[in-house]
Design a protein around this motif. Structure first.
Motif, mmCIF file in Angstrom:
data_model
loop_
_atom_site.group_PDB
_atom_site.id
_atom_site.type_symbol
_atom_site.label_atom_id
_atom_site.label_comp_id
_atom_site.label_asym_id
_atom_site.label_seq_id
_atom_site.Cartn_x
_atom_site.Cartn_y
_atom_site.Cartn_z
ATOM 1 N N GLN A 145 -4.531 3.876 7.823
ATOM 2 C CA GLN A 145 -5.825 4.548 7.828
ATOM 3 C C GLN A 145 -5.900 5.658 6.775
ATOM 4 N N GLU A 146 -4.748 6.222 6.395
ATOM 5 C CA GLU A 146 -4.717 7.303 5.409
ATOM 6 C C GLU A 146 -4.229 6.825 4.042
ATOM 7 N N MET A 147 -4.229 5.529 3.831
ATOM 8 C CA MET A 147 -3.688 4.986 2.580
ATOM 9 C C MET A 147 -4.490 5.410 1.350
ATOM 10 N N ALA A 148 -3.817 5.386 0.213
ATOM 11 C CA ALA A 148 -4.500 5.562 -1.071
ATOM 12 C C ALA A 148 -5.107 4.205 -1.418
ATOM 13 N N GLY A 189 0.813 -1.202 0.000
ATOM 14 C CA GLY A 189 0.000 0.000 0.000
ATOM 15 C C GLY A 189 0.852 1.258 0.000
ATOM 16 N N GLN A 190 0.192 2.388 -0.173
ATOM 17 C CA GLN A 190 0.855 3.693 -0.176
ATOM 18 C C GLN A 190 0.008 4.685 0.595
ATOM 19 N N ALA A 191 0.669 5.697 1.146
ATOM 20 C CA ALA A 191 -0.026 6.765 1.858
ATOM 21 C C ALA A 191 0.737 8.066 1.657
ATOM 22 N N ILE A 213 -8.824 -4.920 4.524
ATOM 23 C CA ILE A 213 -8.167 -5.885 5.403
ATOM 24 C C ILE A 213 -6.992 -5.243 6.128
ATOM 25 N N ALA A 214 -6.201 -4.437 5.412
ATOM 26 C CA ALA A 214 -5.061 -3.760 6.041
ATOM 27 C C ALA A 214 -5.532 -2.833 7.154
ATOM 28 N N LYS A 215 -6.617 -2.109 6.923
ATOM 29 C CA LYS A 215 -7.146 -1.202 7.947
ATOM 30 C C LYS A 215 -7.677 -1.973 9.149
ATOM 31 N N PRO A 230 -1.025 5.248 17.197
ATOM 32 C CA PRO A 230 -1.294 6.314 16.216
ATOM 33 C C PRO A 230 -0.133 6.660 15.298
ATOM 34 N N LYS A 231 1.111 6.556 15.781
ATOM 35 C CA LYS A 231 2.216 6.982 14.922
ATOM 36 C C LYS A 231 2.487 6.012 13.768
ATOM 37 N N VAL A 232 1.938 4.787 13.865
ATOM 38 C CA VAL A 232 2.065 3.854 12.742
ATOM 39 C C VAL A 232 0.716 3.557 12.097
ATOM 40 N N LYS A 233 -0.348 3.704 12.844
ATOM 41 C CA LYS A 233 -1.690 3.427 12.326
ATOM 42 C C LYS A 233 -2.037 4.345 11.151
#
Length: 423
Positions: free
Chosen positions: A314-317, A224-226, A297-299, A307-310
């Motif tokens: 949660q903000e992924m494209a 994934g990407q964010a 599934i990733a979310k 929060p610093k890794v979540k």
């Protein structure tokens, strides 16, 4: 392009990284070639995670591209400081010791009576150095997205790629070879056929008479990407986030955060998630799905992460999320088969690896550089080239597969034996 007007082309099955870098060698040597790719266009399989380039990988790429073009490639790569992974407990956000988290995982396997996996993982961990150095040049960790790398290697090759052509087999002639496509049609006659079409290569199976096998480890992953702003809390470095408390099994993710872009929301960084067998399953076991199914599934797996890794998930494209199966060739090494002077294999078609250690792509470009050099120095195929290539390739590729598999046992707890499922 050709050295003579009558020279048959080199036939290349697949338009992945290894195939395209081989094509770059042939371009420089003015040896004709044709590439046959099963996808309908470049954009069909545009998703891809970030690749770490080792010293051996960079040396191979530089030897093919030459000084001027390699400098352009080098400028395209990202460079991250630090020599190895920084480990994080995904739930607490606290820094952890990488070897201790692996030791805890091994103990958990023992507690769950997965003795074979625990023994393999313990043996692999004991044979590894205390720290896993990732730096390649100038003390930097060098990386580039698979899509950007593939696009760069494709430069100058576009007119020689035949899209929507799946190579299903080959046919030898007294003076050449034909690629046979899945619809029964044939290519032009080539001087040699090089299979760079990945783990499902039919050519590899035909050439090796089934000796080349790719095992399904059962483990699965998601790419994934964010936006880079989601990575700011992590800061620069190569990070491995591990969740050993998930009731379904171990989950971890890796990302490379390079400096300079973390305030620009229009730039994206990538991450790779993987888990023990059974944790990640695509709907209907369809791992060609991209986008929302993989993102969901990733979310879900990271919903209670710190929060610093979540934020990475949660903000992924969502459109860029993609599943992948984690496979591996026979860990004991690349097998022997009867050499065929006009057919050979490169990349994942001959040595598929797990993502552990980031070795696969670097080994694939070594194949391209070696075979490309042998063909270029000879001005095309001459007797003994494929044999010389395969002898040398078996040495470094067998070592790489064993290393990748060993690291994967400590990360996934997977075991491969002759009874494991193949793909």
């Amino acid at each position: 392009m050709s050295t003579t007007s009558t020279q048959k082309p080199v036939l290349i099955s697949g338009a992945g990284l290894a195939s395209l870098l081989l094509a770059q060698s042939l371009l420089r040597a003015r040896i004709p070639f044709e590439i046959f790719e099963r996808d309908s266009s470049f954009s069909f399989r545009a998703q891809g995670y970030r690749l770490r380039l080792s010293s051996e990988g960079l040396d191979a790429i530089e030897s093919v591209l030459g000084p001027e073009k390699f400098q352009r490639f080098w400028d395209l790569c990202g460079k991250t400081g630090g020599g190895g992974f920084a480990a994080i407990d995904a739930k607490t956000g606290a820094s952890t010791n990488l070897s201790s988290t692996e030791s805890q995982f091994i103990q958990k396997l023992k507690d769950e009576k997965e003795k074979a996996a625990a023994d393999e993982a313990e043996k692999a961990q004991s044979s590894r150095p205390p720290t896993e150095s990732l730096a390649s040049r100038g003390g930097k960790i060098v990386g580039i997205s698979r899509g950007d790398m593939r696009k760069f290697f494709m430069e100058g090759c576009e007119e020689f790629i035949h899209w929507s052509h799946r190579v299903a087999s080959y046919e030898l002639t007294p003076s050449g070879v034909f690629a046979i496509f899945s619809d029964g049609t044939k290519s032009t006659e080539g001087q040699i056929l090089v299979a760079g079409d990945g783990v499902y290569s039919k050519v590899a199976k035909q050439l090796s008479e089934g000796k080349l096998k790719v095992y399904d480890t059962g483990a699965r992953g998601i790419h994934g990407q964010a936006p880079t702003t989601a990575f700011k809390a992590l800061g620069e470095g190569v990070w491995r986030m591990t969740d050993d408390s998930n009731p379904k099994g171990r989950v971890f993710a890796i990302t490379n955060v390079r400096p300079g872009d973390m305030d620009d929301p229009t730039v994206q960084f990538g991450w790779t998630m993987a888990a023990q067998p059974g944790v990640i399953r695509a709907p209907n076991d369809d791992y060609t799905l991209i986008g929302a199914p993989a993102a969901a599934i990733a979310k879900d797996l990271t919903t209670d992460w710190h929060p610093k890794v979540k934020s990475l998930f949660q903000e992924m494209a969502e459109s860029e999320a993609a599943f992948w199966k984690i496979s591996c060739s026979t860990p004991s090494g690349v097998p022997q088969w009867q050499n065929q002077p006009r057919v050979t294999v490169i990349g994942d078609a001959v040595h598929s690896m797990t993502p552990a250690g980031g070795i696969g792509a670097n080994t694939a470009v070594r194949d391209s550089a070696l075979l490309g050099r042998l063909l270029s120095e000879a001005g095309g195929l001459v007797n003994g080239i494929t044999d010389a290539y395969e002898r040398e390739m078996r040495l470094y590729a067998s070592e790489a597969v064993a290393s990748s598999y060993g690291m994967a046992t400590t990360q996934f707890g997977v075991i491969i034996d002759e009874n494991s499922d193949t793909i």
